[in-house]
Scaffold this active site. Structure first.
Site, PDB file in Angstrom:
ATOM      1  N   ALA A  65     -12.184 -13.926  24.797  1.00 51.83           N
ATOM      2  CA  ALA A  65     -12.896 -15.060  25.400  1.00 51.83           C
ATOM      3  C   ALA A  65     -12.181 -16.326  24.960  1.00 51.83           C
ATOM      4  CB  ALA A  65     -14.336 -15.068  24.914  1.00 51.83           C
ATOM      5  N   GLY A 108     -12.968 -10.071  23.890  1.00 55.54           N
ATOM      6  CA  GLY A 108     -13.534  -9.903  25.230  1.00 55.54           C
ATOM      7  C   GLY A 108     -12.574  -9.206  26.184  1.00 55.54           C
ATOM      8  N   GLU A 111     -13.029  -5.636  25.482  1.00 57.68           N
ATOM      9  CA  GLU A 111     -14.364  -5.269  25.991  1.00 57.68           C
ATOM     10  C   GLU A 111     -14.361  -5.154  27.514  1.00 57.68           C
ATOM     11  OE1 GLU A 111     -16.162  -8.519  23.803  1.00 57.68           O
ATOM     12  OE2 GLU A 111     -17.383  -7.098  22.677  1.00 57.68           O
ATOM     13  N   GLU A 131     -12.663 -10.464  16.487  1.00 53.82           N
ATOM     14  CA  GLU A 131     -13.690 -11.510  16.346  1.00 53.82           C
ATOM     15  C   GLU A 131     -14.026 -11.788  14.888  1.00 53.82           C
ATOM     16  OE1 GLU A 131     -13.828  -8.935  18.452  1.00 53.82           O
ATOM     17  OE2 GLU A 131     -14.682  -9.510  20.396  1.00 53.82           O
TER      18      GLU A 131
HETATM   19  N1  DAK Z   1      -8.789 -18.405  23.530  1.00 49.93           N
HETATM   20  C1  DAK Z   1      -8.177 -19.569  23.836  1.00 49.93           C
HETATM   21  N2  DAK Z   1      -6.838 -19.733  23.801  1.00 49.93           N
HETATM   22  C2  DAK Z   1      -6.093 -18.665  23.418  1.00 49.93           C
HETATM   23  C3  DAK Z   1      -6.659 -17.425  23.071  1.00 49.93           C
HETATM   24  C4  DAK Z   1      -8.084 -17.312  23.146  1.00 49.93           C
HETATM   25  N3  DAK Z   1      -8.745 -16.186  22.916  1.00 49.93           N
HETATM   26  N4  DAK Z   1      -5.672 -16.592  22.737  1.00 49.93           N
HETATM   27  C5  DAK Z   1      -4.529 -17.259  22.877  1.00 49.93           C
HETATM   28  N5  DAK Z   1      -4.774 -18.516  23.281  1.00 49.93           N
HETATM   29  C6  DAK Z   1      -3.794 -19.584  23.545  1.00 49.93           C
HETATM   30  C7  DAK Z   1      -3.271 -20.176  22.274  1.00 49.93           C
HETATM   31  O1  DAK Z   1      -4.135 -21.169  21.770  1.00 49.93           O
HETATM   32  C8  DAK Z   1      -1.966 -20.755  22.759  1.00 49.93           C
HETATM   33  O2  DAK Z   1      -2.224 -21.955  23.434  1.00 49.93           O
HETATM   34  P1  DAK Z   1      -1.404 -23.331  23.095  1.00 49.93           P
HETATM   35  O3  DAK Z   1      -1.535 -23.501  21.629  1.00 49.93           O
HETATM   36  O4  DAK Z   1      -0.004 -22.986  23.529  1.00 49.93           O
HETATM   37  O5  DAK Z   1      -2.070 -24.378  23.920  1.00 49.93           O
HETATM   38  C9  DAK Z   1      -1.489 -19.752  23.787  1.00 49.93           C
HETATM   39  O6  DAK Z   1      -2.655 -19.029  24.171  1.00 49.93           O
HETATM   40  C10 DAK Z   1      -0.485 -18.746  23.246  1.00 49.93           C
HETATM   41  O7  DAK Z   1      -1.024 -18.185  22.081  1.00 49.93           O
HETATM   42  P2  DAK Z   1      -0.241 -18.078  20.692  1.00 49.93           P
HETATM   43  O8  DAK Z   1       0.717 -19.210  20.542  1.00 49.93           O
HETATM   44  O9  DAK Z   1      -1.247 -17.884  19.625  1.00 49.93           O
HETATM   45  O10 DAK Z   1       0.593 -16.743  20.951  1.00 49.93           O
HETATM   46  P3  DAK Z   1       1.114 -15.692  19.873  1.00 49.93           P
HETATM   47  O11 DAK Z   1       1.979 -14.757  20.616  1.00 49.93           O
HETATM   48  O12 DAK Z   1       1.664 -16.387  18.658  1.00 49.93           O
HETATM   49  O13 DAK Z   1      -0.193 -14.932  19.355  1.00 49.93           O
HETATM   50  C11 DAK Z   1      -2.288 -13.748  19.700  1.00 49.93           C
HETATM   51  C12 DAK Z   1      -0.882 -14.120  20.267  1.00 49.93           C
HETATM   52  C13 DAK Z   1      -3.021 -12.993  20.788  1.00 49.93           C
HETATM   53  C14 DAK Z   1      -2.118 -12.843  18.476  1.00 49.93           C
HETATM   54  C15 DAK Z   1      -3.022 -15.062  19.298  1.00 49.93           C
HETATM   55  O14 DAK Z   1      -2.973 -15.972  20.390  1.00 49.93           O
HETATM   56  C16 DAK Z   1      -4.468 -14.829  18.950  1.00 49.93           C
HETATM   57  O15 DAK Z   1      -4.785 -14.372  17.841  1.00 49.93           O
HETATM   58  N6  DAK Z   1      -5.364 -15.167  19.883  1.00 49.93           N
HETATM   59  C17 DAK Z   1      -6.802 -15.075  19.669  1.00 49.93           C
HETATM   60  C18 DAK Z   1      -7.248 -13.649  19.725  1.00 49.93           C
HETATM   61  C19 DAK Z   1      -8.728 -13.530  19.446  1.00 49.93           C
HETATM   62  O16 DAK Z   1      -9.215 -13.889  18.364  1.00 49.93           O
HETATM   63  N7  DAK Z   1      -9.464 -13.024  20.425  1.00 49.93           N
HETATM   64  C20 DAK Z   1     -10.905 -12.859  20.307  1.00 49.93           C
HETATM   65  C21 DAK Z   1     -11.591 -14.124  20.776  1.00 49.93           C
HETATM   66  S1  DAK Z   1     -13.342 -14.027  20.569  1.00 49.93           S
HETATM   67  C22 DAK Z   1     -19.185 -13.617  25.427  1.00 49.93           C
HETATM   68  C23 DAK Z   1     -18.435 -12.537  25.849  1.00 49.93           C
HETATM   69  C24 DAK Z   1     -17.300 -12.160  25.125  1.00 49.93           C
HETATM   70  C25 DAK Z   1     -16.948 -12.862  23.973  1.00 49.93           C
HETATM   71  C26 DAK Z   1     -17.719 -13.913  23.546  1.00 49.93           C
HETATM   72  C27 DAK Z   1     -18.848 -14.299  24.260  1.00 49.93           C
HETATM   73  N8  DAK Z   1     -20.336 -14.057  26.122  1.00 49.93           N
HETATM   74  C28 DAK Z   1     -20.627 -13.397  27.434  1.00 49.93           C
HETATM   75  C29 DAK Z   1     -21.116 -15.108  25.736  1.00 49.93           C
HETATM   76  C30 DAK Z   1     -15.737 -12.463  23.281  1.00 49.93           C
HETATM   77  C31 DAK Z   1     -15.272 -13.163  22.216  1.00 49.93           C
HETATM   78  C32 DAK Z   1     -13.846 -13.107  21.926  1.00 49.93           C
HETATM   79  O17 DAK Z   1     -13.053 -12.489  22.591  1.00 49.93           O
END
Ligand code: DAK
Length: 257
Positions: A65, A108, A111, A131
């Site tokens: 997400a 997400g 998921e 998460e």
């Molecule tokens: N959200 C927003 N931006 C994201 C992102 C994310 N989940 N993942 C990556 N990006 C963005 C980065 O901020 C970056 O943007 P800029 O800085 O260039 O503006 C760009 O994508 C490239 O990312 P990286 O520079 O970080 O790329 P790397 O190759 O170095 O790293 C990575 C890739 C996937 C390991 C890293 O980006 C990362 O750790 N990303 C976050 C992964 C994460 O934590 N995902 C879980 C998020 S929480 C809901 C339903 C579902 C959910 C919640 C609520 N409801 C229905 C209410 C689910 C929650 C989640 O998924």
């Protein structure tokens, strides 16, 4: 509806929905989710479509997400946005959905892939529920679907550490159907979509429904449900045609009714 965060197309009895936010690794924001659900519901009622592929790009299926969109939200805002209602609508799609996953399928994104019916992964796919590392936990089915797919021990490990697993591991653990080299994952998903699309649509629909029933019922309830769907298919023209074609040693012509 004109889409800004997804691309859609139709070919040979199947449709493709592709996430289109490459700059943020297809992070799922409210707009993308709205568009995804709209497109899925649209194709679900399109007689020319019998299977749907959901995909991202080589680098990312979806990295979760959109963290920036929810970082400052209060619990009340999250509750009132009622985004889960949209996720629930994906579960109601009657046609088979194939996730074609390459690169990151995190949070997400993982998921969402698990909400689909079948997952084809590329060798570079990375599945994870990270998460925990940003102070929350899976909220769109991760603790439930992952546990059912890979069992308690592996699900605990993934959810509590946030560790990513490769497509190969995901395959061994029972999360995905097939892993192929990155240049073939979409082709593989298309081949599968075409194969499913060549089957009688009503039987496909009722069979999908019955398999999904196994997730939320007892074996007794599930068997009864299966039996009713089985009987119901004898009211379809396709059952008559399918069995007649077998006896006459010819290819069946499906009517979808
Ligand atoms: N959200 C927003 N931006 C994201 C992102 C994310 N989940 N993942 C990556 N990006 C963005 C980065 O901020 C970056 O943007 P800029 O800085 O260039 O503006 C760009 O994508 C490239 O990312 P990286 O520079 O970080 O790329 P790397 O190759 O170095 O790293 C990575 C890739 C996937 C390991 C890293 O980006 C990362 O750790 N990303 C976050 C992964 C994460 O934590 N995902 C879980 C998020 S929480 C809901 C339903 C579902 C959910 C919640 C609520 N409801 C229905 C209410 C689910 C929650 C989640 O998924």
């Amino acid at each position: 509806m004109t889409y800004t965060s997804i691309l859609t197309s139709k070919q040979d009895l199947y449709a493709i929905v592709q996430f289109n936010r490459p700059d943020v690794l297809n992070a799922i924001n409210i707009t993308l989710m709205k568009e995804l659900v709209d497109a899925l519901e649209h194709f679900d009622t399109d007689d020319e479509v019998r299977a749907i592929i959901v995909t991202g790009n080589e680098k990312a299926f979806a990295a979760g997400a959109d963290i920036k969109e929810m970082a400052n939200a209060s619990a009340m805002e999250m509750l009132l946005r009622d985004q889960f209602a949209r996720w629930d609508r994906i579960r109601k799609i009657k046609k088979p959905i194939i996730a074609a996953v390459s690169g990151f399928a995190l949070g997400g994104g993982c998921e969402l892939a698990m909400t689909c019916d079948i997952i084809i992964a590329s060798e570079s796919a990375r599945f994870g529920q990270p998460e925990i590392s940003i102070g929350v936990m899976p909220g769109a089915g991760g603790t439930q679907r992952l546990t059912r797919a890979v069992g308690k021990a592996k699900a605990m490990e993934m959810v509590l550490t946030g560790r990513m697993i490769s497509g190969e591991e995901a395959m061994r653990w029972g999360l995905v159907n097939k892993v192929v080299p990155v240049e073939y994952y979409l082709e593989e998903a298309k081949t599968l979509a075409k194969e499913i699309a060549s089957k009688p649509p009503v039987a496909v629909r009722l069979a999908k429904e019955a398999v999904l029933k196994a997730f939320d019922t007892t074996i007794e309830g599930g068997l009864e449900f299966e039996r009713k769907n089985f009987y119901l298919l004898f009211a379809s023209e396709d059952q008559k045609e399918g069995m007649k074609a077998f006896v006459e040693k010819r290819k069946a012509e499906w009517k979808g009714k």
